[in-house]
Write a protein that holds these residues in place. Structure first.
Motif, PDB file in Angstrom:
ATOM      1  N   SER A 116       0.960  -1.090  -0.014  1.00 19.18           N
ATOM      2  CA  SER A 116      -0.030   0.077   0.013  1.00 19.18           C
ATOM      3  C   SER A 116       0.920   1.201   0.071  1.00 19.18           C
ATOM      4  O   SER A 116       0.574   2.145  -0.782  1.00 19.18           O
ATOM      5  CB  SER A 116      -0.704   0.035   1.387  1.00 19.18           C
ATOM      6  OG  SER A 116      -1.866  -0.871   1.174  1.00 19.18           O
ATOM      7  N   TRP A 117       1.980   1.054   0.908  1.00 18.25           N
ATOM      8  CA  TRP A 117       2.721   2.528   0.798  1.00 18.25           C
ATOM      9  C   TRP A 117       3.486   2.636  -0.578  1.00 18.25           C
ATOM     10  O   TRP A 117       3.778   3.760  -0.925  1.00 18.25           O
ATOM     11  CB  TRP A 117       3.875   2.149   1.963  1.00 18.25           C
ATOM     12  CG  TRP A 117       3.176   2.630   3.183  1.00 18.25           C
ATOM     13  CD1 TRP A 117       2.591   1.792   4.272  1.00 18.25           C
ATOM     14  CD2 TRP A 117       2.834   3.931   3.684  1.00 18.25           C
ATOM     15  NE1 TRP A 117       1.997   2.576   5.115  1.00 18.25           N
ATOM     16  CE2 TRP A 117       2.010   3.814   4.807  1.00 18.25           C
ATOM     17  CE3 TRP A 117       3.085   5.188   3.145  1.00 18.25           C
ATOM     18  CZ2 TRP A 117       1.685   4.761   5.616  1.00 18.25           C
ATOM     19  CZ3 TRP A 117       2.737   6.211   3.879  1.00 18.25           C
ATOM     20  CH2 TRP A 117       1.799   6.073   5.142  1.00 18.25           C
ATOM     21  N   VAL A 132       2.871   6.076  -2.795  1.00 16.24           N
ATOM     22  CA  VAL A 132       4.039   6.756  -3.382  1.00 16.24           C
ATOM     23  C   VAL A 132       3.985   7.159  -4.623  1.00 16.24           C
ATOM     24  O   VAL A 132       4.019   8.136  -5.359  1.00 16.24           O
ATOM     25  CB  VAL A 132       5.449   6.267  -2.932  1.00 16.24           C
ATOM     26  CG1 VAL A 132       6.642   6.985  -3.586  1.00 16.24           C
ATOM     27  CG2 VAL A 132       5.496   6.532  -1.416  1.00 16.24           C
ATOM     28  N   MET A 168      -4.863   0.672   3.462  1.00 21.76           N
ATOM     29  CA  MET A 168      -4.519   1.451   4.333  1.00 21.76           C
ATOM     30  C   MET A 168      -6.104   2.302   4.470  1.00 21.76           C
ATOM     31  O   MET A 168      -6.841   2.260   3.584  1.00 21.76           O
ATOM     32  CB  MET A 168      -3.494   2.336   3.847  1.00 21.76           C
ATOM     33  CG  MET A 168      -3.568   3.280   3.127  1.00 21.76           C
ATOM     34  SD  MET A 168      -2.180   4.565   2.563  1.00 21.76           S
ATOM     35  CE  MET A 168      -1.005   3.619   3.095  1.00 21.76           C
ATOM     36  N   THR A 221      -5.719   8.465   5.973  1.00 22.65           N
ATOM     37  CA  THR A 221      -4.122   8.565   5.637  1.00 22.65           C
ATOM     38  C   THR A 221      -3.806   8.420   4.292  1.00 22.65           C
ATOM     39  O   THR A 221      -2.873   9.181   3.854  1.00 22.65           O
ATOM     40  CB  THR A 221      -3.582   7.181   6.502  1.00 22.65           C
ATOM     41  OG1 THR A 221      -3.822   7.415   7.862  1.00 22.65           O
ATOM     42  CG2 THR A 221      -2.167   7.078   6.396  1.00 22.65           C
ATOM     43  N   VAL A 227      -1.445  11.388   2.706  1.00 24.41           N
ATOM     44  CA  VAL A 227      -0.103  11.216   2.015  1.00 24.41           C
ATOM     45  C   VAL A 227      -0.093  11.370   0.516  1.00 24.41           C
ATOM     46  O   VAL A 227       0.692  11.900   0.098  1.00 24.41           O
ATOM     47  CB  VAL A 227       0.442   9.877   2.315  1.00 24.41           C
ATOM     48  CG1 VAL A 227       1.548   9.494   1.415  1.00 24.41           C
ATOM     49  CG2 VAL A 227       0.285   9.561   3.966  1.00 24.41           C
ATOM     50  N   VAL A 276       3.909  14.066   6.350  1.00 29.00           N
ATOM     51  CA  VAL A 276       3.691  12.879   5.375  1.00 29.00           C
ATOM     52  C   VAL A 276       4.540  11.815   6.118  1.00 29.00           C
ATOM     53  O   VAL A 276       4.067  10.579   6.093  1.00 29.00           O
ATOM     54  CB  VAL A 276       4.119  13.032   3.780  1.00 29.00           C
ATOM     55  CG1 VAL A 276       4.085  11.609   3.262  1.00 29.00           C
ATOM     56  CG2 VAL A 276       2.995  13.849   3.245  1.00 29.00           C
ATOM     57  N   VAL A 277       5.959  12.106   6.474  1.00 27.12           N
ATOM     58  CA  VAL A 277       6.726  11.087   7.015  1.00 27.12           C
ATOM     59  C   VAL A 277       6.225  10.699   8.361  1.00 27.12           C
ATOM     60  O   VAL A 277       6.176   9.444   8.794  1.00 27.12           O
ATOM     61  CB  VAL A 277       8.306  11.644   7.439  1.00 27.12           C
ATOM     62  CG1 VAL A 277       9.095  10.870   8.105  1.00 27.12           C
ATOM     63  CG2 VAL A 277       8.916  11.667   5.867  1.00 27.12           C
ATOM     64  N   LYS A 302       3.566   8.072   7.928  1.00 29.61           N
ATOM     65  CA  LYS A 302       4.057   6.739   7.728  1.00 29.61           C
ATOM     66  C   LYS A 302       4.536   6.213   9.015  1.00 29.61           C
ATOM     67  O   LYS A 302       4.432   4.905   9.402  1.00 29.61           O
ATOM     68  CB  LYS A 302       5.208   6.974   6.770  1.00 29.61           C
ATOM     69  CG  LYS A 302       6.037   5.856   6.665  1.00 29.61           C
ATOM     70  CD  LYS A 302       5.253   4.540   6.085  1.00 29.61           C
ATOM     71  CE  LYS A 302       6.398   3.424   5.965  1.00 29.61           C
ATOM     72  NZ  LYS A 302       5.957   2.004   6.393  1.00 29.61           N
ATOM     73  N   GLU A 306       1.419   4.819  11.053  1.00 24.90           N
ATOM     74  CA  GLU A 306       0.591   4.051  10.414  1.00 24.90           C
ATOM     75  C   GLU A 306       0.896   2.461  10.601  1.00 24.90           C
ATOM     76  O   GLU A 306       2.046   2.107  10.860  1.00 24.90           O
ATOM     77  CB  GLU A 306       0.379   4.140   8.953  1.00 24.90           C
ATOM     78  CG  GLU A 306      -0.534   3.399   8.186  1.00 24.90           C
ATOM     79  CD  GLU A 306      -1.838   3.570   8.388  1.00 24.90           C
ATOM     80  OE1 GLU A 306      -2.640   2.568   8.033  1.00 24.90           O
ATOM     81  OE2 GLU A 306      -2.474   4.379   8.784  1.00 24.90           O
TER      82      GLU A 306
END
Length: 104
Positions: free
Chosen positions: A2-3, A7, A53, A57, A61, A97-98, A101, A104
């Motif tokens: 998902s991350w 991105v 996610m 969130t 992001v 944003v960081v 992450k 999460e």
């Protein structure tokens, strides 16, 4: 995964926004295609990311990457302001944003 998807979604959002900026300078098939493809692929990856996610969130992001990326593209390629205050606020968005992450 998902991350990775989120991105990629953010990066393709930047492509779409750059396409809009180029369209404002010159309307051409290439610039319209850049905008349309950038946003289409961005929404596809956003949809995939949201399967794994939380919606809030993912959206935060996605917009954060799009905001920071678009501001950087504007500075680097479209001669937009490079003021220290502007860079400071871009960094604040990046840190947020960081932070998402990390929690999460």
């Amino acid at each position: 995964m998902s991350w990775l998807f989120i991105v990629l979604a953010g990066l393709f959002e930047v492509v779409g926004v750059a396409g809009i900026a180029k369209m404002n300078k010159k309307l051409s098939f290439k610039n319209v295609a850049m905008m349309a493809c950038g946003f289409l692929i961005s929404f596809l990856f956003l949809t995939l990311a949201m399967e794994g996610m939380a919606m809030g969130t993912a959206y935060a992001v996605w917009t954060g990457i799009g905001t920071v990326g678009s501001a950087l593209v504007g500075i680097l390629f479209f001669r937009e302001s490079r003021s220290m205050l502007r860079i400071f606020f871009i960094l604040l968005v990046l840190f947020a944003v960081v932070g998402l992450k990390l929690i999460e």
